[in-house]
Design a protein around this motif. Structure first.
Motif, PDB file in Angstrom:
ATOM      1  N   UNK A   1       0.356  -9.204  -4.827  1.00  0.00           N
ATOM      2  CA  UNK A   1      -0.927  -8.480  -4.343  1.00  0.00           C
ATOM      3  C   UNK A   1      -0.832  -7.237  -3.676  1.00  0.00           C
ATOM      4  N   UNK A   2       0.009  -7.186  -2.674  1.00  0.00           N
ATOM      5  CA  UNK A   2       0.059  -6.150  -1.981  1.00  0.00           C
ATOM      6  C   UNK A   2       1.586  -5.897  -1.695  1.00  0.00           C
ATOM      7  N   UNK A   3       2.342  -4.712  -2.375  1.00  0.00           N
ATOM      8  CA  UNK A   3       3.511  -4.446  -2.137  1.00  0.00           C
ATOM      9  C   UNK A   3       3.785  -3.253  -1.306  1.00  0.00           C
ATOM     10  N   UNK A   4       4.565  -2.993  -0.268  1.00  0.00           N
ATOM     11  CA  UNK A   4       4.883  -1.679   0.489  1.00  0.00           C
ATOM     12  C   UNK A   4       6.335  -1.665   0.335  1.00  0.00           C
ATOM     13  N   UNK A   5       6.658  -0.228  -0.099  1.00  0.00           N
ATOM     14  CA  UNK A   5       8.221   0.102  -0.581  1.00  0.00           C
ATOM     15  C   UNK A   5       8.431   1.262   0.407  1.00  0.00           C
ATOM     16  N   UNK A   6       9.477   0.824   1.566  1.00  0.00           N
ATOM     17  CA  UNK A   6       9.970   1.956   2.199  1.00  0.00           C
ATOM     18  C   UNK A   6       8.823   3.032   2.790  1.00  0.00           C
ATOM     19  N   UNK A   7       7.744   2.538   3.164  1.00  0.00           N
ATOM     20  CA  UNK A   7       6.673   3.243   3.476  1.00  0.00           C
ATOM     21  C   UNK A   7       6.836   4.159   5.069  1.00  0.00           C
TER      22      UNK A   7
ATOM     23  N   UNK B   1      -1.430  -1.969  -4.685  1.00  0.00           N
ATOM     24  CA  UNK B   1      -2.298  -3.068  -4.246  1.00  0.00           C
ATOM     25  C   UNK B   1      -3.219  -3.623  -5.558  1.00  0.00           C
ATOM     26  N   UNK B   2      -2.736  -4.936  -5.882  1.00  0.00           N
ATOM     27  CA  UNK B   2      -3.531  -5.509  -7.292  1.00  0.00           C
ATOM     28  C   UNK B   2      -3.111  -4.386  -8.409  1.00  0.00           C
ATOM     29  N   UNK B   3      -1.873  -4.184  -8.367  1.00  0.00           N
ATOM     30  CA  UNK B   3      -1.277  -3.318  -9.520  1.00  0.00           C
ATOM     31  C   UNK B   3      -1.792  -1.917  -9.806  1.00  0.00           C
ATOM     32  N   UNK B   4      -2.498  -1.399  -8.602  1.00  0.00           N
ATOM     33  CA  UNK B   4      -2.902  -0.112  -8.220  1.00  0.00           C
ATOM     34  C   UNK B   4      -2.043   0.620  -7.397  1.00  0.00           C
ATOM     35  N   UNK B   5      -1.370   1.767  -7.670  1.00  0.00           N
ATOM     36  CA  UNK B   5      -0.430   2.526  -6.986  1.00  0.00           C
ATOM     37  C   UNK B   5      -1.292   3.555  -6.133  1.00  0.00           C
ATOM     38  N   UNK B   6      -1.042   3.148  -4.721  1.00  0.00           N
ATOM     39  CA  UNK B   6      -2.226   3.913  -3.994  1.00  0.00           C
ATOM     40  C   UNK B   6      -1.542   5.449  -3.856  1.00  0.00           C
ATOM     41  N   UNK B   7      -0.441   5.763  -4.100  1.00  0.00           N
ATOM     42  CA  UNK B   7       0.175   6.826  -3.881  1.00  0.00           C
ATOM     43  C   UNK B   7       0.042   7.772  -5.100  1.00  0.00           C
ATOM     44  N   UNK B   8      -0.420   7.195  -5.971  1.00  0.00           N
ATOM     45  CA  UNK B   8      -0.732   7.897  -7.284  1.00  0.00           C
ATOM     46  C   UNK B   8      -2.271   8.953  -7.362  1.00  0.00           C
TER      47      UNK B   8
ATOM     48  N   UNK C   1      -9.569   5.824  -4.621  1.00  0.00           N
ATOM     49  CA  UNK C   1      -9.286   5.294  -3.181  1.00  0.00           C
ATOM     50  C   UNK C   1     -10.620   4.603  -3.014  1.00  0.00           C
ATOM     51  N   UNK C   2     -11.849   5.310  -3.077  1.00  0.00           N
ATOM     52  CA  UNK C   2     -13.236   4.523  -2.914  1.00  0.00           C
ATOM     53  C   UNK C   2     -13.209   3.286  -3.748  1.00  0.00           C
ATOM     54  N   UNK C   3     -12.749   3.244  -4.996  1.00  0.00           N
ATOM     55  CA  UNK C   3     -12.887   2.189  -5.800  1.00  0.00           C
ATOM     56  C   UNK C   3     -12.045   0.971  -5.368  1.00  0.00           C
ATOM     57  N   UNK C   4     -10.973   1.313  -4.878  1.00  0.00           N
ATOM     58  CA  UNK C   4      -9.831   0.362  -4.394  1.00  0.00           C
ATOM     59  C   UNK C   4     -10.427  -0.363  -2.928  1.00  0.00           C
ATOM     60  N   UNK C   5     -10.913   0.808  -2.215  1.00  0.00           N
ATOM     61  CA  UNK C   5     -11.390   0.286  -1.072  1.00  0.00           C
ATOM     62  C   UNK C   5     -12.451  -0.899  -0.993  1.00  0.00           C
ATOM     63  N   UNK C   6     -13.407  -0.675  -2.194  1.00  0.00           N
ATOM     64  CA  UNK C   6     -14.347  -1.543  -2.207  1.00  0.00           C
ATOM     65  C   UNK C   6     -13.800  -3.001  -2.596  1.00  0.00           C
TER      66      UNK C   6
END
Ligand code: ADP
Ligand code: MG
Length: 240
Positions: free
Chosen positions: A1-7, A60-67, A72-77
């Motif tokens: 669901x949540x993946x952080x890679x070398x952040x 998060x949930x298949x969405x790459x935040x760094x893209x 982001x507003x939709x993701x945050x919701x």
């Protein structure tokens, strides 16, 4: 669901996060702990895009935040966040606090939003308080409203940043009880807390941070019974 890679993340020249990697699977509860200033709040805020990162990847949930194309507003919701200070809107009633984002962000009609709000108020044991204002509730009640408000958005995961550390001791358990219930219902959760009783009860894993690094990321029992690093040992000795 949540993946952080070398952040990695910097505030100006100050590196606040260094090479943080972890994964939270659907339904997992991960407790994040560590000394004050170790980067826990920053880490958790990066997960719903409240703090941008300069290196690495967050999904998060298949969405790459760094893209850059990610909304982001939709993701945050979809990723609920509960802070130390409840951050309810003081000039809105409890029910209005619960319906605002449903109507504005999810475009639910008002009746559906109110129904959902009432349902979630009942779930946190506050049905009779719908028409009060935040200032009329105790800290523990306000924090339960904040949790209900996040749940109104049907989140795919919930992030908590020290949700009980601003509360009087006698109110801590009423909030933790709601969180334990949520965990037992299978909610994916990342929880910054020093409430080790909560961690022992529901955490799958514990992440221990120090100086912006994830020093340990281990199953709960291994963390409590046999912490690997001296820093985690010191930390546990101080808080247990
Ligand atoms: P924690 O939640 O573990 O106490 P934080 O993530 O709040 O740690 O902070 C980590 C470090 O980053 C601290 O040294 C803090 O002073 C610094 N920091 C936090 N927010 C900012 C900011 N907006 N600008 C500059 N430095 C910050
Ligand atoms: Mg913090």
């Amino acid at each position: 669901m949540i993946t952080l890679k070398n952040v990695s993340k910097w505030y100006g020249h100050f590196q606040v996060l260094t090479d943080c990697s972890t994964e939270v699977k659907k339904g997992e509860v991960v407790v994040v702990c560590g000394p004050s200033g170790s980067g826990k709040s920053t880490l958790i805020k990066t997960v719903n895009g409240l703090e941008p990162i300069q290196q690495g990847e967050i999904e998060v949930n298949g969405t790459l935040l760094t893209n850059k194309k990610t909304n982001l507003a939709q993701l945050r919701a979809k990723v609920g966040m509960v802070f130390q200070h409840f951050e309810l809107f003081p000039h809105l009633s409890i029910l209005e606090n619960l319906t605002l984002a449903q109507v504005k962000v999810l475009k639910r009609n008002k009746d559906a939003a109110r129904e959902k709000g009432q349902k979630l108020l009942a779930r946190v044991g506050l049905s009779t308080h719908a028409n009060k204002y935040p200032g009329q509730l105790s800290g523990g009640q306000q924090q339960r409203v904040a949790i209900a408000r996040a749940l109104c958005m049907d989140p795919v995961a919930m992030l908590f940043d020290e949700p009980t550390s601003a509360l009087d001791p006698e109110m801590i358990n009423e909030v933790l009880d709601v969180m334990v219930e949520l965990a037992n219902e299978g909610m994916t959760m990342m929880v910054v807390t020093h409430e080790m009783g909560f961690a022992r009860k529901v955490a799958n894993r514990v992440i221990f941070m120090d100086e912006g690094k994830i020093v340990e990321d281990t199953p709960k029992d291994a963390f409590f019974n046999n912490p690997k690093s001296d820093r985690a040992k010191d930390f546990l000795a101080k808080i247990l």
